[in-house]
Design a protein around this motif. Structure first.
Motif, PDB file in Angstrom:
ATOM      1  N   TRP A  45      80.904  78.369  41.467  1.00 25.46           N
ATOM      2  CA  TRP A  45      81.773  77.286  40.995  1.00 25.46           C
ATOM      3  C   TRP A  45      82.074  77.382  39.505  1.00 25.46           C
ATOM      4  N   PRO A  87      89.965  74.846  41.420  1.00 28.42           N
ATOM      5  CA  PRO A  87      89.782  73.653  42.261  1.00 28.42           C
ATOM      6  C   PRO A  87      90.715  72.505  41.881  1.00 28.42           C
ATOM      7  N   GLU A 114      85.338  69.481  48.373  1.00 31.19           N
ATOM      8  CA  GLU A 114      84.026  68.880  48.134  1.00 31.19           C
ATOM      9  C   GLU A 114      83.045  69.970  47.719  1.00 31.19           C
ATOM     10  N   ARG A 115      82.361  69.736  46.612  1.00 34.81           N
ATOM     11  CA  ARG A 115      81.356  70.696  46.169  1.00 34.81           C
ATOM     12  C   ARG A 115      80.039  70.384  46.859  1.00 34.81           C
ATOM     13  N   ARG A 116      79.523  71.387  47.565  1.00 33.51           N
ATOM     14  CA  ARG A 116      78.223  71.276  48.231  1.00 33.51           C
ATOM     15  C   ARG A 116      77.330  72.400  47.733  1.00 33.51           C
ATOM     16  N   ASP A 163      76.688  75.386  45.861  1.00 35.19           N
ATOM     17  CA  ASP A 163      77.616  76.391  45.330  1.00 35.19           C
ATOM     18  C   ASP A 163      78.693  76.731  46.359  1.00 35.19           C
ATOM     19  N   ASP A 164      78.867  75.836  47.345  1.00 30.18           N
ATOM     20  CA  ASP A 164      79.887  76.032  48.376  1.00 30.18           C
ATOM     21  C   ASP A 164      81.056  75.077  48.138  1.00 30.18           C
ATOM     22  N   ILE A 165      82.207  75.420  48.720  1.00 28.31           N
ATOM     23  CA  ILE A 165      83.367  74.519  48.758  1.00 28.31           C
ATOM     24  C   ILE A 165      83.599  74.127  50.208  1.00 28.31           C
TER      25      ILE A 165
END
Length: 436
Positions: free
Chosen positions: A264, A271, A282-284, A286-288
């Protein structure tokens, strides 16, 4: 020439992991020429352009070992510099624009470097002056064989550090000059340097090899020359262009997709730019995560005027994602002006989208106005030819959202930048087949 056959109109779901960054890998691979010691690189994408560069390094005499998927070791302790003036190199080097970045390391270590005029995407004029003007300022002699379209730089007495103001913040130009300067005598100061995350990665890798580079992440780099460099280990960042492509794919196909391990902190404006188009992100960790959306609405500027999305050197919005943004806007609610400043031929693929039913006005070679359908009218399937990497993936996204079965020819262009894309898309539910 290969073809993708795509049955569009299906919603996708699942996780997808971005490949290693193509634009970083091309720089990092050239840097292995700076040392006779072993360099180990992980997360190298298995794509045509990168594999072609690895082949050129092998023909130059670099010992290449594949240690695992995406992981290689390179050792440049016994190079065949005569290869640089061979017909084979003229053929191989001219087919890959990234090959230009072998010149800087070879000039630094051996006092000479040669390259045929490189090819690449047909997206407009892409000058090489920044590279060679930088080498000349470091003390190299330049020559160009116009008949054979062959460049050469030589510095038999070595390079000397100097101050230079680059005429443009070229990423490959900055990378090439940095690699030439790390072993120059004295101090080199580069102002108006590119500062993309991939260039930062290169500088950090060179410092681990023993270079002395400060100002990393800014447009002012200061390089204290060193006698020699050693080996190191390096991991390539995830590809931000592929991450942006998957965001656009999720929106256009109204799918729920999680993009894994995106780094990120290295995504910059990407983003927020997609959020301006109304796409939920949505940031989860280091995932999108992109949820399935029935529609997305383009924001207006604060004064109510039409939103303009344009490219700029980092930390501005990357030009490689403007084609994706343009396609995404064809099904948004609202209108947007796309301004492609850097390349005058990159928007010429919009005629194919217009054939599919998109509402696009090409104002001039650099600007296009897109009036979104808001999914009230689905794009229609058609047969297309991929003109370059980024236009190719944009057309693929359009085909996956369209009604009916589309065909995209010349998919070798897409394979240059996207690893096993058909397999990875099928894993999340896409109806796509490769026909050789």
């Amino acid at each position: 020439m290969g073809t993708f056959q795509i049955e569009g109109g299906h919603s996708l779901q699942g996780d997808i992991r971005p490949q290693g960054a193509k634009n970083e890998a091309l720089q990092i691979l050239c840097a292995v020429l700076l040392t006779p010691e072993e360099v180990v690189i992980e997360n190298i994408p298995d794509i045509r352009d990168v594999n072609k560069l690895i082949g050129i390094l092998g023909n130059l005499g670099v010992k290449v070992k594949k240690l695992a998927a995406g992981k290689y070791s390179f050792q440049s302790d016994d190079l065949d510099l005569d290869y640089l003036e061979s017909e084979l190199f003229k053929q191989e080097g001219s087919s890959l624009r990234g090959s230009i970045m072998i010149v800087g390391p070879l000039l630094a270590r051996f006092g000479k470097g040669y390259i045929p005029r490189p090819g690449g995407d047909k997206i407009g004029r892409r000058r090489l002056d920044t590279h060679f003007e930088g080498f000349i300022k470091l003390g190299a002699d330049f020559r160009y064989n116009r008949e054979e379209r062959f460049y050469g730089v030589e510095a038999p007495n070595g390079l000397r550090g100097t101050y230079m103001l680059l005429d443009q913040a070229s990423v490959t130009g900055t990378a090439n000059i940095v690699m030439a300067a790390v072993m120059a005598k004295g101090t080199t100061t580069i102002y108006n340097a590119a500062c993309e995350p991939y260039l930062q990665q290169l500088c950090k890798m060179l410092n681990r090899m023993g270079a002395n580079i400060s100002g990393i992440g800014s447009n002012l780099l200061v390089i204290e020359g060193v006698e020699s460099l050693g080996g190191c280990n390096h991991r390539v960042l995830p590809d931000m262009i592929e991450i942006g492509s998957w965001i656009g794919l999720a929106a256009m196909t109204r799918s729920s997709i999680t993009i894994k391990d995106v780094s990120w902190d290295d995504l910059g404006l990407i983003p927020d730019t997609f959020r301006k188009l109304g796409i939920q992100l949505e940031r989860r960790g280091d995932d999108i995560f992109i949820p399935s959306m029935e529609s997305y609405e383009i924001q207006s500027d604060m004064d109510g005027s039409i939103l303009t999305i344009s490219d700029a050197p980092w930390p501005g919005f990357t030009p490689d994602l403007l084609s994706i943004v343009l396609v995404v806007c064809t099904q948004a609610r609202g209108s947007v002006l796309i301004h492609q400043k850097m390349f005058e031929s990159r928007l010429f693929f919009v005629d194919k989208l217009i054939d599919m039913g998109a509402k696009i006005i090409l104002c001039d070679p650099h600007r296009a106005t897109v009036i979104g359908h808001d999914f009230h009218s689905q794009l229609k399937a058609t047969t297309m030819v991929s003109p370059d990497i980024r236009a190719g993936i944009s057309l693929l996204i359009a085909a996956l959202s369209a009604k009916g079965t589309s065909a995209i020819h010349n998919i070798e262009q897409i394979d240059r930048g996207y690893e096993r894309i058909d397999e990875r898309l099928r894993a999340i539910g896409a109806k796509i087949e490769r026909i050789d």
